[in-house]
Design an enzyme around this catalytic site. Structure first.
Site, PDB file in Angstrom:
ATOM      1  N   LYS A   5       0.857  -1.196   0.000  1.00 53.36           N
ATOM      2  CA  LYS A   5       0.000   0.000   0.000  1.00 53.36           C
ATOM      3  C   LYS A   5       0.884   1.234   0.000  1.00 53.36           C
ATOM      4  CE  LYS A   5      -4.460  -0.152   2.285  1.00 53.36           C
ATOM      5  NZ  LYS A   5      -5.095  -0.049   3.610  1.00 53.36           N
TER       6      LYS A   5
HETATM    7  C1  E4P Z   1      -8.378   0.721   3.523  1.00 50.43           C
HETATM    8  O1  E4P Z   1      -7.574   0.074   2.927  1.00 50.43           O
HETATM    9  C2  E4P Z   1      -8.174   1.342   4.844  1.00 50.43           C
HETATM   10  O2  E4P Z   1      -7.434   0.472   5.626  1.00 50.43           O
HETATM   11  C3  E4P Z   1      -9.458   1.576   5.588  1.00 50.43           C
HETATM   12  O3  E4P Z   1     -10.579   1.219   4.832  1.00 50.43           O
HETATM   13  C4  E4P Z   1      -9.559   2.862   6.317  1.00 50.43           C
HETATM   14  O4  E4P Z   1     -10.808   2.914   6.950  1.00 50.43           O
HETATM   15  P1  E4P Z   1     -11.159   3.949   8.106  1.00 50.43           P
HETATM   16  O5  E4P Z   1     -11.458   5.265   7.495  1.00 50.43           O
HETATM   17  O6  E4P Z   1     -12.352   3.357   8.772  1.00 50.43           O
HETATM   18  O7  E4P Z   1      -9.950   4.007   9.019  1.00 50.43           O
END
Ligand code: E4P
Length: 221
Positions: A84
């Site tokens: 990522k």
């Molecule tokens: C996606 O890859 C992220 O890890 C995640 O969806 C972030 O979500 P949040 O806004 O609930 O922290």
């Protein structure tokens, strides 16, 4: 639409895989931190061994050289690991370098169609628009998912898959599916909610009650 679990909790991932509906995992530094002070590499390798599909693992570095160096190491941890990379100019450049080396990138923290387009052009395997966080600031996060899907559909050469992320409730999941998102990555809590419906519980209770009135506790096998 495929479902990924948005968590670093191994027990929750095992459950999702057991159900036969979870085909990947996304983590981020916040989610990993929720598991305590763990060995990051070992935790990711464990998750990669539990889930049959892609496991997104985020870099901590913020500069291009650092992101690339970190991503190259992470990519060696398991065959199904996806790195990522946060959106932004550094992220675009890092994505381009990594994609040209065959490393799969999930372009994360995406908040605009233009960022998603850059991710696709740079060669990201996935792009993650953050729905809930846009809702939090008074925007309609799902519109972003719909727009990205629509733009990508117009250019068949784009192979980047859309992961609807920052999902907060089952309704988000439904709209992501209607929008044609390839994937939604959902918290474990949302997975459990998706299976529930009060009418299912009431209907089941009624069936059993009617059966017992006549058959007692006799099973039909
Ligand atoms: C996606 O890859 C992220 O890890 C995640 O969806 C972030 O979500 P949040 O806004 O609930 O922290």
């Amino acid at each position: 639409m495929r479902l990924f679990l948005d968590t670093a909790n191994v027990e929750h991932i095992k459950h999702g895989v057991r159900l036969g509906v979870v085909s990947g995992v996304t983590t981020n530094p916040s989610l990993v931190s929720q598991e305590g002070k763990v060995n990051y590499k070992k935790l990711v390798q464990k998750i990669c061994s539990v889930v049959p599909g892609p496991v997104s693992t985020e870099v901590i570095s913020q500069d291009v050289a650092g992101m690339v160096a970190e991503a190259r190491q992470i990519a060696k941890w398991a065959n199904n690991v996806v790195v990522k990379i946060p959106a932004g100019l550094e992220g675009v450049e890092a994505t381009h370098i990594l994609a040209s080396e065959g490393i799969q990138v999930n372009f994360t923290l995406c908040f605009s169609v233009n960022q998603a387009l850059l991710a696709a052009l740079a060669g990201a395997a996935y792009v993650s628009p953050f729905v809930g966080r846009l809702d939090d600031i008074g925007e309609d996060g799902m519109t972003l998912v719909k727009d990205i899907v629509q733009v990508f559909r117009q250019y068949p050469e784009i192979k980047t898959e859309v992961i609807a992320a920052s999902i907060r409730h089952p309704q988000h999941c439904l709209i992501a599916a209607l929008a044609g998102s390839h994937i939604a990555t959902i918290p474990y809590k949302v997975l459990l909610q998706m299976a529930k419906h009060p009418m299912t519980d009431a209907g089941n209770a009624r069936f059993l009650e009617d059966w017992r009135k006549v058959m007692g506790d006799v099973k039909n096998i």
